[in-house]
Design a protein around this motif. Structure first.
Motif, mmCIF file in Angstrom:
data_model
loop_
_atom_site.group_PDB
_atom_site.id
_atom_site.type_symbol
_atom_site.label_atom_id
_atom_site.label_comp_id
_atom_site.label_asym_id
_atom_site.label_seq_id
_atom_site.Cartn_x
_atom_site.Cartn_y
_atom_site.Cartn_z
ATOM 1 N N LYS A 61 6.419 -9.243 13.103
ATOM 2 C CA LYS A 61 5.995 -10.628 13.314
ATOM 3 C C LYS A 61 5.830 -11.368 11.986
ATOM 4 O O LYS A 61 6.390 -12.437 11.788
ATOM 5 C CB LYS A 61 4.688 -10.678 14.097
ATOM 6 C CG LYS A 61 4.241 -12.088 14.462
ATOM 7 C CD LYS A 61 2.978 -12.072 15.317
ATOM 8 C CE LYS A 61 2.575 -13.479 15.739
ATOM 9 N NZ LYS A 61 1.338 -13.473 16.571
ATOM 10 N N THR A 62 5.063 -10.786 11.048
ATOM 11 C CA THR A 62 4.799 -11.462 9.774
ATOM 12 C C THR A 62 5.828 -11.145 8.705
ATOM 13 O O THR A 62 5.915 -11.841 7.696
ATOM 14 C CB THR A 62 3.414 -11.064 9.248
ATOM 15 O OG1 THR A 62 3.418 -9.652 8.922
ATOM 16 C CG2 THR A 62 2.336 -11.333 10.287
ATOM 17 N N ARG A 112 5.651 -8.708 6.714
ATOM 18 C CA ARG A 112 4.972 -8.103 5.564
ATOM 19 C C ARG A 112 4.898 -6.594 5.738
ATOM 20 O O ARG A 112 4.896 -6.089 6.860
ATOM 21 C CB ARG A 112 3.559 -8.677 5.418
ATOM 22 C CG ARG A 112 3.540 -10.163 5.085
ATOM 23 C CD ARG A 112 2.123 -10.672 4.983
ATOM 24 N NE ARG A 112 2.087 -12.099 4.647
ATOM 25 C CZ ARG A 112 0.979 -12.813 4.550
ATOM 26 N NH1 ARG A 112 -0.202 -12.238 4.780
ATOM 27 N NH2 ARG A 112 1.031 -14.096 4.227
#
Length: 693
Positions: A647-648, A650
């Motif tokens: 999702k991010t 990261r």
């Protein structure tokens, strides 16, 4: 699947094609009309004598499409869904068996032997478009294929009731599913688009867009009563402001017709004659298809897409391009986000208000109509007078909505299809799968677990229960327990609101291959590869067969499956623990450490003999891992950021992935939210098209 398919077919396939006892049922490309289950169950021991007798009593007649005209029932293409696929020679699917029904609402009947009088009686109690006149002749309806000649003959002979005939015409004369206003979640009240603009919920230009859409379907709505009016009537009653008169009258020509060279032209015909701008014309066509069909201004009746093509109200090329951003840019603004959208997409986010029988766009932070993995059904029905909010199935069971509305709403949320396959023992099983949400159910398993009764299965096999009802019946009885020992079983596509396997997540660009491999390693060493559509955990061989793995991943995961099943010492044949296998050089240290990490974080080290879980404290006390490894496991600094958050984007550790995951109400397994990133995954056009078809 195209954005227009559900809305286009919801009304097209009702009425004459398939009419059921008590209420109208909407058929779809996923209809069980020709499904394996229906054919098998009809010939099996499940078919009871009473059902057979009922079948014999059914009314049989030809469909509206003649045998030599194109029609498709279960073909999956966009054109097929609109009934436009070429028919093979000898194909008799155009002759279909139906059950007549009596509509729940009591209608006024007129005793007359005159055919036109009977028709007047039908129309005098039906919802009409502004141009629909009760004097419309039977010959006209038959000519335009809106009424089957044999059905009319059955009515004249007294074999079909007034209500049944009226119901067969309901899809042409009923109120369209245009969006009538706004539902404010905080106050649980409905307001008009203009009032919503005054209160700052949306820009006034957006409000005007939706009023024009109402006018283009012949149904400006008074929210206080739910009644629909022509533009002139709405202006007279003060429903809309006079400053919008010109725009709304222009939009209403989509219903009344565009006068040119002494002729009354439809939207498409006006586009061809250059009377109407093509961009505006396509926008109107998209609205009309989404809300129930194109309008023939000659008779003021809404016409299903397949018939509309035959009548020259549309052509196949234009139909195919209605939701193509290149040939037909998105013509509306999502009232909540302000992003450009098609009308059909915005309609899918709407609520149905049972107090006014209208569709409303919801405003608020709860996002009522959003599908999520933590809720089995979205809220799609409200009572604006009482503030009650419910799912379509709850509203249907409580008789707040009829079957037709229930199925239309269900098709906005899910798309169930049926298929037959074989289980591990070679027995045929019937699977229903929601291709929108990534869920699937086994009918035989549901039957054995008493989530489904044999009588309900029979009703489904005979066509009395739709595939949507069967799915909802099973879900209403299932008790799903959150699996606290679950690894990350799959991904949740935030945009499309769909479950994906880890491999699908990689193929469709949600995560990179290394992250996908790590998630699958965790699955393999903790019980098997997870199928998020069903909640099953299977071995590598079965996972490869199901498409949960590719061949390369299958090879890379062999050692992780061995860890779960137990690594045998080649000389002593003794089952070794992970630490013992490392010490005997039968398992690489990095693989062993990851397996220990995955198992401990999902509930404890797994005994290869009993598959029982052992906590970290017990592991250290029993000496199952050495002190150095134990120290590393306790210190989070030793946990590597081996994953990229889907999702991010990261880098995160496996522990962080577990903390960010949500439990799926369908399976009890963990899912990780994901968003699309074109930087990951297979780059081929095939994968891109497959992901979005």
């Amino acid at each position: 699947m195209s954005h227009l398919q559900m809305a286009a077919m919801e009304k097209e396939n009702t009425g004459v094609k398939q009419v059921k006892q008590d209420k109208m049922e909407v058929t779809h490309s996923q209809s069980i009309h020709d499904s394996p289950t229906k054919n098998i169950f009809n010939s099996s021991t499940y078919q009871t004598p009473s059902l057979l007798q009922k079948d014999m009593q059914s009314v049989t007649y030809k469909s509206q499409i003649k045998p030599d005209e194109p029609m498709a029932v279960t073909t999956h293409g966009y054109m097929a869904l609109c009934g436009l696929t070429d028919q093979q020679p000898g194909d008799t699917r155009s002759i279909i068996k139906t059950r007549m029904y009596q509509i729940k609402e009591i209608r006024e009947t007129v005793n007359t032997s005159d055919s036109e009088g009977k028709l007047s009686a039908i129309y005098s109690t039906s919802q009409k478009l502004p141009e629909l006149k009760s004097s419309t002749s039977i010959q006209t309806l038959i000519k335009y294929k809106l009424l089957d000649e044999e059905v009319w003959h059955e009515f004249e002979m007294g074999h079909i009731t007034m209500e049944e005939l009226q119901a067969s015409l309901a899809q042409y004369t009923g109120k369209p599913t245009a969006i009538a206003g706004v539902y404010v979640e905080s106050s649980k009240k409905k307001i008009s688009f203009l009032e919503a603009a005054e209160k700052g919920f949306l820009a006034k230009t957006y409000a005007v867009e939706f009023l024009e859409a109402q006018a283009a379907t012949g149904s400006l709505t008074d929210l206080s009563t739910g009644q629909t009016y022509s533009v002139a009537e709405a202006l007279e009653r003060g429903i809309v402001e006079t400053g919008l008169k010109d725009k709304l009258i222009e939009a209403e020509k989509a219903v009344s017709g565009y006068i040119h060279a002494g002729k009354k032209l439809s939207v498409f015909q006006a586009m061809q004659e250059r009377v109407l701008d093509r961009y505006k014309g396509k926008k109107i066509l998209e609205i009309q298809v989404a809300t129930g069909g194109l309008i023939n201004p000659e008779i003021g009746v809404r016409v299903p897409v397949s018939i509309a093509v035959d009548q020259g109200l549309l052509n196949k090329e234009t139909l195919q391009g209605l939701c193509d951003p290149v040939s037909n840019p998105k013509g509306f603004h999502n009232p909540d986000s302000g992003l450009k959208a098609y009308y059909s997409d915005i309609l899918k986010e709407c609520l149905y208000d049972i107090d006014g029988d209208v569709f409303l766009f919801p405003f608020g932070e709860k996002h009522l109509t959003n599908t999520s993995p933590t809720s089995s059904h979205r809220v799609s029905v409200v009572s604006s007078s009482s503030g009650i909010e419910m799912s379509a199935y709850e509203a249907f069971k409580a008789r707040h909505i009829d079957k037709r509305t229930y199925l239309f709403l269900s098709q906005q949320e899910s798309e169930w299809q049926e298929k037959s396959t074989s289980d591990a023992s070679g027995n045929t099983v019937h699977i229903i799968a929601d291709v929108k949400g990534g869920r699937q159910l086994c009918l035989e398993s549901a039957l054995s677990q008493r989530f489904l009764e044999i009588s309900e299965l029979e009703s489904y096999g005979s066509g009395d229960l739709s595939i949507y009802e069967i799915a909802d019946i099973i879900f209403s009885r299932m008790v799903v327990v959150e699996d606290i020992n679950s690894p990350i079983a799959g991904l949740w596509d935030v945009t499309r609101r769909k479950r994906l396997s880890v491999l699908q997540g990689f193929q469709q660009g949600f995560t990179d291959r290394i992250s996908a491999l790590r998630l699958l390693e965790a699955q393999a060493c903790t019980g098997g590869i997870c199928d998020p559509s069903s909640g099953e955990k299977v071995g590598l061989a079965e996972a490869l067969k199901r498409g949960l793995l590719d061949e390369a991943l299958n090879q890379q995961l062999q050692q992780f499956e061995q860890v779960f099943n137990g690594i045998l010492h080649p000389k002593t044949s003794k089952t070794l623990s992970i630490s013992q296998a490392i010490q005997e050089n039968l398992l690489p240290k990095d693989v062993g450490f990851r397996c220990i990490e995955f198992q401990l974080l999902t509930g404890g080290l797994i005994s290869p003999d009993t598959h029982d879980r052992v906590s970290l404290e017990e592991v250290i006390q029993s000496g199952l891992v050495d002190k150095v490894t134990a120290s590393a496991l306790k210190d989070e600094r030793f946990h590597t950021k081996s994953l990229t958050c889907p999702k991010t984007k990261r880098r995160i550790t496996f522990r962080e992935a577990l903390e960010r995951s949500v439990y799926d109400c369908h399976t009890g397994l963990r899912l990780l939210e994901a968003t699309k990133s074109h930087g990951f995954g297979a780059k081929s056009t095939f994968h891109y098209v497959w992901a979005y078809k």
